[in-house]
Design an enzyme around this catalytic site. Structure first.
Site, PDB file in Angstrom:
ATOM      1  N   GLY A  95       0.125  -1.600  10.074  1.00 21.68           N
ATOM      2  CA  GLY A  95      -0.229  -0.182  10.145  1.00 21.68           C
ATOM      3  C   GLY A  95       0.184   0.596   8.906  1.00 21.68           C
ATOM      4  CG  LEU A  96      -2.100   1.106   5.864  1.00 21.21           C
ATOM      5  CD1 LEU A  96      -3.036   2.285   5.568  1.00 21.21           C
ATOM      6  CD2 LEU A  96      -2.130   0.137   4.686  1.00 21.21           C
TER       7      LEU A  96
ATOM      8  N   GLY B  76      -5.023 -16.032   6.101  1.00 19.65           N
ATOM      9  CA  GLY B  76      -4.644 -17.444   6.038  1.00 19.65           C
ATOM     10  C   GLY B  76      -5.857 -18.339   5.845  1.00 19.65           C
TER      11      GLY B  76
ATOM     12  CG  ASN C 239      -1.236  -8.005   9.151  1.00 13.79           C
ATOM     13  OD1 ASN C 239      -1.066  -6.772   9.080  1.00 13.79           O
ATOM     14  ND2 ASN C 239      -2.109  -8.632   8.394  1.00 13.79           N
ATOM     15  CB  ALA C 240      -1.717  -4.811  13.860  1.00 16.89           C
TER      16      ALA C 240
ATOM     17  CB  THR D  64      -1.072 -15.771   4.914  1.00 24.62           C
ATOM     18  OG1 THR D  64      -1.915 -14.650   5.211  1.00 24.62           O
ATOM     19  CG2 THR D  64      -0.400 -16.227   6.187  1.00 24.62           C
TER      20      THR D  64
ATOM     21  CB  CYS E 209      -5.987  -1.010   5.996  1.00 23.51           C
ATOM     22  SG  CYS E 209      -4.734  -1.426   7.234  1.00 23.51           S
TER      23      CYS E 209
ATOM     24  CB  ALA F 187      -0.914   0.009   1.220  1.00 24.66           C
TER      25      ALA F 187
ATOM     26  CB  THR G   4      -7.148  -9.207   7.374  1.00 20.75           C
ATOM     27  OG1 THR G   4      -7.083  -7.799   7.643  1.00 20.75           O
ATOM     28  CG2 THR G   4      -5.925  -9.610   6.589  1.00 20.75           C
TER      29      THR G   4
END
Lengths: 303, 253
Positions: A71-72, A216, A68-69, A265, A129, A45, A192
């Site tokens: 955060g771009l 996943g 996952n995080a 994933t 996101c 992104a 996600t």
């Protein structure tokens, strides 16, 4: 056997591409194989300015998936256009740029900046996101906001726009219709699902951001269901994604109504996931009675 | 060149409480340097596990990894046996840049499962003719490993948190009393230890290596980042820019 697929702005030699955020800008995985093998590449992104992302830990493993995080985190769209995209120029693989932002103005700025680049073939509009405080997912959960941002980005860009939908909604078809009405050339689904995992010893969420996006194989049935529902309601090209690990998974997405697929994933578990799936695809299609990829698209709806 | 390989486990033994040493064949044309790690896929697990390289035997063409059971992944890795094959990505990450620095006396400071990469480092330093002093910390005596191997490299001091072996206390207690001039220190261990060591040795030149939960392990996913001192908003990737960093380059938290 023909694996080729035609989508707005995209002539794909096969329907398999790495998903945004799981492939960086291609450099790392090009050490493992020739990126010409891929149908397309969706790069990480881009936002208007550089983003530094969330605190760590940013990932956690779950049963059949991961949270996952990130955060771009990205260097900003101008740096991406100048320093990252040219690397992919020599490959004969279309590049799809992922557009993110906190405001409509930021999305438009990113789309306009990418419009000056000749290194891409389409945009993926990231309105889904779940890991950033502002923007992102609110555009993906409110049909009116989704419509507005899609319309403005379409206006700002000469490239086809695929809108990436969030599964964190109760009515996915309403979201799909809203962005289709606003002129989306295609959909990309799904992003996600928001989740959380708590460490028993520490008695707190593992991910510093507390929540993260679940991806996943755990989310594959949800992706299949959502694509199936949207396909029943709308005639619009779909890039399907969510837990694809094998060529059988690809076929399942095609049957549900996806025209192409993205692998996310699985790249982390196996850097060769994409080329291995592509290699196995003809045999899998043949095994289930198909002579091409095109022939399988939407075939899960008859009967 | 980084690649994915299937490697047959040559040996898999327990060397201390919850701590295992695994020897794997070193594939042709793969060079592993001190500080680098390998990224291991485990049956039934979505994410790979990074494990640092503890030794390379160039004559036998093998390399050694050492890990401790911390969670589900390392528990699964502990159950593999010699003869089974492991899916490994290697080599991963940066290494201690010992070829580019001038060092006569190196201080090695390891804590717990941060000790293994320092053994391979110490061995290479000694081969270069560098004097090596090692300070190793463990939680208790039952978890001590490789003490004799470090003694073969030079003076070695062991501390345990509970005092059940060696000096009772922390590695920093031992470093405080060393009183020997060093050119560089090299450290790996839990974050609180690295914070204490880098503060204590603030005026010395040094390198540290870090660990973090990783996603891809090759630099694409931005899961394992560490903020930089010169601009805390900016970060580097532990899996690709690291795991080895100049000691005062990153913010440990």
């Amino acid at each position: 056997m023909s694996l080729a697929v035609q989508l707005p702005g995209l002539e794909l030699k096969n329907p398999v591409m790495p998903a945004s955020g799981c492939f960086g800008f291609g450099k790392e995985y090009s050490q493992f194989y020739d990126l010409d093998k891929l149908g397309a590449i969706i790069v990480k992104a881009a936002t208007g300015e550089a983003r530094y992302g969330n605190p760590t830990p940013r990932v956690a493993e779950t049963e059949s998936g991961m949270l996952n995080a990130i955060g771009l985190q990205n260097p900003g769209v101008e740096t991406i256009v100048k320093e990252e995209l040219p690397f992919l120029r020599p490959f004969h693989t279309p590049v799809i740029a992922n557009v993110a932002g906190s405001t409509v103005e930021e999305y438009v700025y990113v789309a306009k900046t990418l419009n000056k680049s000749d290194d891409i073939s389409a945009l993926e509009l990231n309105i889904s996101c779940p890991n950033v405080k502002e923007g992102g997912v609110q555009f993906g959960t409110d049909p009116e906001l989704a419509k507005e941002v899609t319309y403005k980005v379409k206006e700002a860009s000469d490239y086809p726009v695929y809108v990436k939908l969030s599964p964190n909604v109760s009515n996915i078809t309403a979201m799909a219709k809203a962005v289709a009405d606003a002129g989306a050339d295609g959909l990309s689904m799904i992003n996600t699902l928001t989740g959380m995992q708590i460490n028993l010893k520490q008695r707190k969420p593992i991910i510093a951001n507390q929540t993260g996006g679940l991806s996943g194989p755990a989310i594959k049935p949800i992706a299949i269901r959502m694509i199936y529902e949207v396909k029943q309601a709308l005639d619009i090209p779909i890039i399907g994604m969510g837990g694809i690990m094998t060529a059988e998974d690809v076929l399942e997405f095609l049957l549900a109504g996806a025209n192409a697929v993205a692998v996310g994933t699985a790249n982390f578990q196996n850097p060769l996931a994409c080329p291995e799936i592509i290699q196995q695809l003809p045999e899998t299609l043949k095994k289930y009675g198909f002579r091409s990829v095109e022939e399988a698209i939407g075939k899960g709806h008859e009967g | 060149m980084i690649s994915k390989q299937m490697l047959n486990i040559e040996s898999h033994i327990k060397i201390a409480e919850d701590t295992f040493e695994v020897v794997l064949p070193l594939p042709d044309e793969i060079e592993l340097k001190p500080g680098q790690f390998v990224h291991i896929a485990l049956k039934g697990h979505m994410l790979r596990r990074p494990v640092s390289v503890a030794d390379v035997d160039k004559e036998a063409n093998t390399f050694t990894i050492i890990f401790k059971i911390f969670g589900e992944g390392t528990l699964a890795l502990s159950k593999y046996r010699a003869g089974e094959s492991l899916d490994v990505i290697l080599p991963c990450g940066s290494f201690y840049p010992i070829e580019n620095i001038n060092v006569n006396h190196a201080l090695i400071v390891g804590g717990g499962i941060g000790v293994p990469p320092l053994y391979y480092l110490g061995k290479q330093l000694k081969e270069k003719g560098v004097k090596v002093t090692s300070v190793l910390g463990f939680q208790s005596g039952s978890q001590v490993f490789y003490e004799d191997k470090f003694r073969a490299l030079g003076d070695t001091f062991v501390a345990t948190n509970d005092g059940s072996y060696g000096h009772k206390g922390f590695v920093t207690d031992i470093i405080k009393d060393l009183n020997k001039p060093i050119d560089y220190y090299f450290s790996c261990g839990p974050t609180p230890m690295l914070q204490a060591v880098t503060k204590q040795l603030e005026k010395e030149k040094g390198y540290i290596s870090l660990e973090e939960r990783m996603g891809c392990g090759v630099g694409t996913c931005y899961a394992c980042v560490i903020p930089l001192r010169e601009n805390p908003k900016q970060s580097k990737k532990i899996c690709k820019d690291g795991p080895v960093f100049y000691a005062n380059e990153v913010i440990l938290s």
